[in-house]
Design a protein around this motif. Structure first.
Motif, PDB file in Angstrom:
ATOM      1  N   LEU A 304      94.891-124.601  54.490  1.00  0.00           N
ATOM      2  CA  LEU A 304      93.476-124.317  54.729  1.00  0.00           C
ATOM      3  C   LEU A 304      93.215-124.046  56.208  1.00  0.00           C
ATOM      4  O   LEU A 304      92.387-123.189  56.563  1.00  0.00           O
ATOM      5  N   GLU A 305      93.925-124.770  57.074  1.00  0.00           N
ATOM      6  CA  GLU A 305      93.786-124.542  58.507  1.00  0.00           C
ATOM      7  C   GLU A 305      94.191-123.123  58.882  1.00  0.00           C
ATOM      8  O   GLU A 305      93.483-122.432  59.635  1.00  0.00           O
ATOM      9  N   LEU A 306      95.313-122.659  58.326  1.00  0.00           N
ATOM     10  CA  LEU A 306      95.777-121.301  58.606  1.00  0.00           C
ATOM     11  C   LEU A 306      94.842-120.263  58.008  1.00  0.00           C
ATOM     12  O   LEU A 306      94.614-119.197  58.599  1.00  0.00           O
ATOM     13  N   GLU A 307      94.287-120.556  56.843  1.00  0.00           N
ATOM     14  CA  GLU A 307      93.344-119.627  56.215  1.00  0.00           C
ATOM     15  C   GLU A 307      92.088-119.461  57.076  1.00  0.00           C
ATOM     16  O   GLU A 307      91.579-118.346  57.252  1.00  0.00           O
ATOM     17  N   PHE A 327      99.312-113.289  60.419  1.00  0.00           N
ATOM     18  CA  PHE A 327      98.595-114.224  59.547  1.00  0.00           C
ATOM     19  C   PHE A 327      98.304-113.600  58.189  1.00  0.00           C
ATOM     20  O   PHE A 327      98.383-114.276  57.156  1.00  0.00           O
ATOM     21  N   LYS A 328      97.972-112.309  58.181  1.00  0.00           N
ATOM     22  CA  LYS A 328      97.671-111.640  56.913  1.00  0.00           C
ATOM     23  C   LYS A 328      98.909-111.574  56.034  1.00  0.00           C
ATOM     24  O   LYS A 328      98.842-111.827  54.817  1.00  0.00           O
ATOM     25  N   SER A 334     102.759-115.720  50.625  1.00  0.00           N
ATOM     26  CA  SER A 334     103.008-117.048  50.046  1.00  0.00           C
ATOM     27  C   SER A 334     101.794-117.964  50.099  1.00  0.00           C
ATOM     28  O   SER A 334     101.922-119.161  49.843  1.00  0.00           O
ATOM     29  N   LYS A 335     100.631-117.400  50.427  1.00  0.00           N
ATOM     30  CA  LYS A 335      99.417-118.200  50.583  1.00  0.00           C
ATOM     31  C   LYS A 335      99.699-119.352  51.549  1.00  0.00           C
ATOM     32  O   LYS A 335      99.447-120.507  51.271  1.00  0.00           O
ATOM     33  N   HIS A 336     100.244-118.964  52.700  1.00  0.00           N
ATOM     34  CA  HIS A 336     100.592-119.904  53.770  1.00  0.00           C
ATOM     35  C   HIS A 336     101.562-120.986  53.278  1.00  0.00           C
ATOM     36  O   HIS A 336     101.357-122.181  53.470  1.00  0.00           O
TER      37      HIS A 336
END
Length: 429
Positions: A304-307, A327-328, A334-336
């Motif tokens: 969530l932090e990376l999102e 980041f994209k 892998s959804k981070h």
């Protein structure tokens, strides 16, 4: 109707709609208690050390309640109650109270004001010091009722001993400039909205719930609570070990301006709308889980932090393209590092594309019908698929196409790594 024993000296001339008055010498192991039941008090009431006054008439012993250590109100209704100094125990059970105020409230007893169930219109506490325990609807083996409060405001107040607000449904709440010297417990309470005004610069929406300028010097317990609006802790210090176990936050959480000195357990916390929860708040929650050794939940909030970091990069102008692309890709692949299936099927897709481009001439001939299709092509594709899925493969046909060879190894290497990280995220020590 009014029923009175011979020993009663209660003067109720200023009270309307008296249904039943019951006097007792013992109630649930509380000795020397007077019980007032089913009474509607239409005038203002002052609770003081030795009086129960109506219409704020401060006439000593007017109420005739001297000699009783406790007074219990059951199913009574009040328009306005002012509380000055309490040396008795006042119990309000399933009572409706339009307004409660505190005048110089300071005492040395314990549990002197007890509210169980019922409805409170406005509960406003400001510039007060409570020397002993302050309980609203304390939940125990004998009480599982709900207290409803329309408006709860606590400002510039010190609670020297334990504070409990249990199983309350609060429509509007604001707590600020307050010190909780010992435990502050909000167990099972539901908060529907706050009193904050919209501030786009501070990312505050109208009716967000604010806990501002507060010192929690011991435990701060928010177990099984529900917040329907965004919960904002601003200039709040958590000194003790605290928890938000099984709390539900409908509109997110803000911990950016908090000072956390000990562990906070967020296990079971549910944030239904994570888009309003900042990157810094996610980092704080992740760090708390890491301190407690809970890697599974820590990984969840790391993602969530990376999102939120990605969302920040998308909103920035001018955009930082190199950082944004990284980041994209991490999010899509892998959804981070939280979704192992994505890198798996993307690896299969990369392999299929490799087979296609390595055999591009054959594919074009088949598409233009210069060659007729043969079943043996299925067998060849099957074999080449697994060859090109293997990252160390150096098949001659693949090496003859250096650009395709390079892309195959780069993408498979990256996706293999993401797959392994995603699988291990919840199983590593």
């Amino acid at each position: 109707m009014c029923h009175r024993t011979e020993s009663s000296s209660l003067d109720l001339k200023e009270v309307d709609n008296i249904n039943v008055i019951i006097e007792s010498t013992r109630d649930d192991s509380i000795e020397n208690v007077k019980v007032l039941k089913n009474i509607s008090f239409h005038n203002d009431i002052l609770l003081s050390s030795d009086t129960l006054d109506y219409k704020m008439i401060k006439e000593k012993n007017r109420s005739g309640l001297i000699g009783f250590s406790s007074i219990k109100f059951i199913n009574c209704s009040f328009s306005f109650i002012s509380i000055k100094v309490i040396d008795k125990k006042y119990i309000f059970e399933e009572c409706d109270m339009s307004n409660i105020s505190f005048l110089q409230y300071q005492h040395s007893g314990t549990n002197r004001l007890i509210i169980v169930g019922g409805l409170i219109g406005t509960f406003h506490i400001e510039k007060k010091q409570f020397l002993e325990k302050f309980y609203i609807n304390k939940q125990d083996g004998k009480n599982d009722r709900i207290t409803k409060i329309n408006t709860l405001i606590i400002k510039d107040t010190i609670f020297e001993k334990n504070f409990k607000l249990h199983n309350c449904v609060v429509d509007r709440i604001l707590i600020e400039d307050t010190d909780f010297k010992e435990n502050a417990d909000f167990y099972m309470s539901e908060f529907r909205r706050g009193i904050l005004e919209e501030d786009s610069k501070e990312k505050i929406n109208k009716d967000d719930i604010g806990f501002n300028a507060i010192n929690f010097e011991s435990l701060a317990l928010f177990g099984d609570t529900v917040f329907h609006k965004k919960l904002i802790f601003k200039y709040v210090t958590f000194k003790g070990h605290n928890h938000f176990k099984s709390a539900v936050l409908h509109k997110g959480l803000d911990l950016e301006y908090t000072n956390i000195q000990n562990e906070i357990n967020f296990y079971g916390l549910t944030i239904l709308n994570t888009s309003t929860t900042s990157q810094e708040t996610c980092r704080i929650i992740k760090h708390q889980f890491e301190k407690l050794g809970n890697k599974i939940e820590a990984n969840k909030y790391h993602a969530l932090e990376l999102e939120q970091k990605k969302n920040t990069l998308e909103a920035e102008r001018p955009r930082k393209w190199l950082e944004y692309i990284v980041f994209k890709m991490h999010s899509l692949s892998s959804k981070h590092s939280t979704n192992w299936f994505r890198p798996l099927w993307l690896s299969l897709l990369v392999t299929i594309m490799t087979v296609f481009f390595v055999n591009i001439e054959l594919v074009m001939d088949l598409l233009t019908q210069r060659l007729s299709f043969k079943l043996e092509y299925f067998y060849n594709v099957w074999n080449e698929f697994f060859k090109y899925l293997y990252i160390l493969n150096k098949d001659e046909k693949l090496v003859e196409s250096p650009f395709i060879f390079l892309l195959n190894k780069i993408f498979l290497g990256y996706l293999y790594y993401q797959f392994l990280i995603s699988v291990r995220k919840d199983t590593r020590k």
